[in-house]
Design a protein around this motif. Sequence first.
Motif, PDB file in Angstrom:
ATOM      1  N   LEU B 111      53.423  47.648 -39.756  1.00 55.61           N
ATOM      2  CA  LEU B 111      53.709  47.871 -38.373  1.00 55.61           C
ATOM      3  C   LEU B 111      53.808  46.534 -37.134  1.00 55.61           C
ATOM      4  O   LEU B 111      53.876  45.839 -36.930  1.00 55.61           O
ATOM      5  CB  LEU B 111      51.839  49.012 -37.618  1.00 55.61           C
ATOM      6  CG  LEU B 111      51.786  48.456 -36.170  1.00 55.61           C
ATOM      7  CD1 LEU B 111      51.204  50.118 -36.102  1.00 55.61           C
ATOM      8  CD2 LEU B 111      49.583  48.645 -36.092  1.00 55.61           C
ATOM      9  N   HIS B 132      62.064  50.519 -26.231  1.00 52.65           N
ATOM     10  CA  HIS B 132      62.566  52.315 -26.855  1.00 52.65           C
ATOM     11  C   HIS B 132      63.222  52.139 -27.913  1.00 52.65           C
ATOM     12  O   HIS B 132      63.004  53.057 -28.862  1.00 52.65           O
ATOM     13  CB  HIS B 132      63.197  52.893 -25.118  1.00 52.65           C
ATOM     14  CG  HIS B 132      63.751  54.015 -25.660  1.00 52.65           C
ATOM     15  ND1 HIS B 132      63.013  55.311 -25.954  1.00 52.65           N
ATOM     16  CD2 HIS B 132      65.095  54.623 -25.597  1.00 52.65           C
ATOM     17  CE1 HIS B 132      63.752  56.042 -26.742  1.00 52.65           C
ATOM     18  NE2 HIS B 132      64.851  55.679 -26.207  1.00 52.65           N
ATOM     19  N   THR B 135      61.524  51.760 -31.117  1.00 52.41           N
ATOM     20  CA  THR B 135      60.778  52.646 -31.189  1.00 52.41           C
ATOM     21  C   THR B 135      61.684  53.259 -31.956  1.00 52.41           C
ATOM     22  O   THR B 135      61.024  54.793 -32.986  1.00 52.41           O
ATOM     23  CB  THR B 135      60.212  53.545 -30.491  1.00 52.41           C
ATOM     24  OG1 THR B 135      59.231  52.762 -29.575  1.00 52.41           O
ATOM     25  CG2 THR B 135      59.558  54.973 -30.826  1.00 52.41           C
ATOM     26  N   ALA B 136      62.940  54.124 -31.456  1.00 54.60           N
ATOM     27  CA  ALA B 136      63.671  54.953 -31.753  1.00 54.60           C
ATOM     28  C   ALA B 136      63.890  54.842 -33.594  1.00 54.60           C
ATOM     29  O   ALA B 136      64.397  55.317 -34.140  1.00 54.60           O
ATOM     30  CB  ALA B 136      64.919  55.362 -31.204  1.00 54.60           C
ATOM     31  N   PRO B 141      55.900  52.090 -38.214  1.00 53.78           N
ATOM     32  CA  PRO B 141      55.053  52.769 -36.916  1.00 53.78           C
ATOM     33  C   PRO B 141      55.452  52.008 -35.985  1.00 53.78           C
ATOM     34  O   PRO B 141      55.206  50.345 -36.213  1.00 53.78           O
ATOM     35  CB  PRO B 141      53.688  52.835 -37.458  1.00 53.78           C
ATOM     36  CG  PRO B 141      53.732  53.110 -38.726  1.00 53.78           C
ATOM     37  CD  PRO B 141      55.030  52.693 -39.399  1.00 53.78           C
ATOM     38  N   VAL B 142      55.455  52.032 -34.405  1.00 55.91           N
ATOM     39  CA  VAL B 142      55.210  51.037 -33.787  1.00 55.91           C
ATOM     40  C   VAL B 142      54.873  51.447 -32.430  1.00 55.91           C
ATOM     41  O   VAL B 142      54.294  52.441 -32.109  1.00 55.91           O
ATOM     42  CB  VAL B 142      56.910  51.448 -32.476  1.00 55.91           C
ATOM     43  CG1 VAL B 142      56.701  50.461 -31.632  1.00 55.91           C
ATOM     44  CG2 VAL B 142      57.266  51.199 -33.990  1.00 55.91           C
ATOM     45  N   MET B 143      53.474  50.277 -31.645  1.00 52.55           N
ATOM     46  CA  MET B 143      52.451  50.886 -30.955  1.00 52.55           C
ATOM     47  C   MET B 143      53.021  50.266 -30.029  1.00 52.55           C
ATOM     48  O   MET B 143      53.270  49.080 -29.815  1.00 52.55           O
ATOM     49  CB  MET B 143      51.443  50.209 -31.458  1.00 52.55           C
ATOM     50  CG  MET B 143      50.244  50.609 -31.013  1.00 52.55           C
ATOM     51  SD  MET B 143      48.454  49.742 -31.254  1.00 52.55           S
ATOM     52  CE  MET B 143      47.589  50.375 -32.730  1.00 52.55           C
ATOM     53  N   VAL B 144      53.167  51.435 -28.978  1.00 51.52           N
ATOM     54  CA  VAL B 144      53.544  50.512 -27.649  1.00 51.52           C
ATOM     55  C   VAL B 144      51.903  50.364 -26.639  1.00 51.52           C
ATOM     56  O   VAL B 144      51.649  51.339 -25.932  1.00 51.52           O
ATOM     57  CB  VAL B 144      54.311  51.030 -27.010  1.00 51.52           C
ATOM     58  CG1 VAL B 144      55.313  51.051 -25.707  1.00 51.52           C
ATOM     59  CG2 VAL B 144      56.014  51.132 -27.587  1.00 51.52           C
TER      60      VAL B 144
END
Lengths: 145, 145
Positions: B111, B132, B135-136, B141-144
């Motif tokens: 993560l 962004h 994330t792309a 998974p990425v938690m923003v």
Amino acid sequence: MFQKILVPFDGSSNAEAALKKAVELADLTGGEVLILTVYRHHSMLEASFSMVRPSDPGNMDDIMRTHAREVADHGKKVAQDLGAGKVRAFVKAGQPARTIVAWAAEKDVDLIVLSSRGMGSIEGYLLGSVSHKVTALAKCPVMVF
Amino acid sequence: MFQKILVPFDGSSNAEAALKKAVELADLTGGEVLILTVYRHHSMLEASFSMVRPSDPGNMDDIMRTHAREVADHGKKVAQDLGAGKVRAFVKAGQPARTIVAWAAEKDVDLIVLSSRGMGSIEGYLLGSVSHKVTALAKCPVMVF
């Protein structure tokens, strides 16, 4: 932390993968999973672009809402099969990203979990635009898969 | 779930907020927090655009690396003060988003937790472009925030 976890759910396998992560997370935090299926209003404007004009556009909204309800209920069953203790499923009409963000604020959710792929529309599939917009607009943390 | 949690850290208050969430999450999962501070190479090309040419560009890289090391170590201390059991801090040179994503893959992290604001550069501040891009591009998974 993360007592109310929102999972926008369109029935895709990517949305199911995100739902699985949300259930695991809710299990850790003792939180609740809220499933939201967003469907688009069938507007008269859209109908006017079609080759065939519907005789009863109101009925098309009913069909879309019913389908969204089935998708949301399927998500709920998937979550329960994964062992989710607290899970509720909702449907809402509107533009996907804005509807998700507005609903999250209204329900005071702590976290939105969603996939960067497969949120319904082709534009979303190609650009990950729904997850990007949600990430940009949401007031709460967003976990993207 | 989430045994290796990467927090890209630039020393901003937003990055500290993301770090706090990562520490809480690691506490729940029993995972480890990996702090990464990315700095940009000072290239000869950039130097050629400057009004003043540095006599020793190699030395500028040293200064940037040293500063990044201080930022990363500060992050580690913040995490420890927040009660993080397992935490390590790293520095790496390169373009922020790509460096974060490549490093995450190399270290097999589960993560990435980062803020959508305050990742160093003005472009990132204005557009949330680092989060962004991460994330792309990220495979995890990425938690923003």
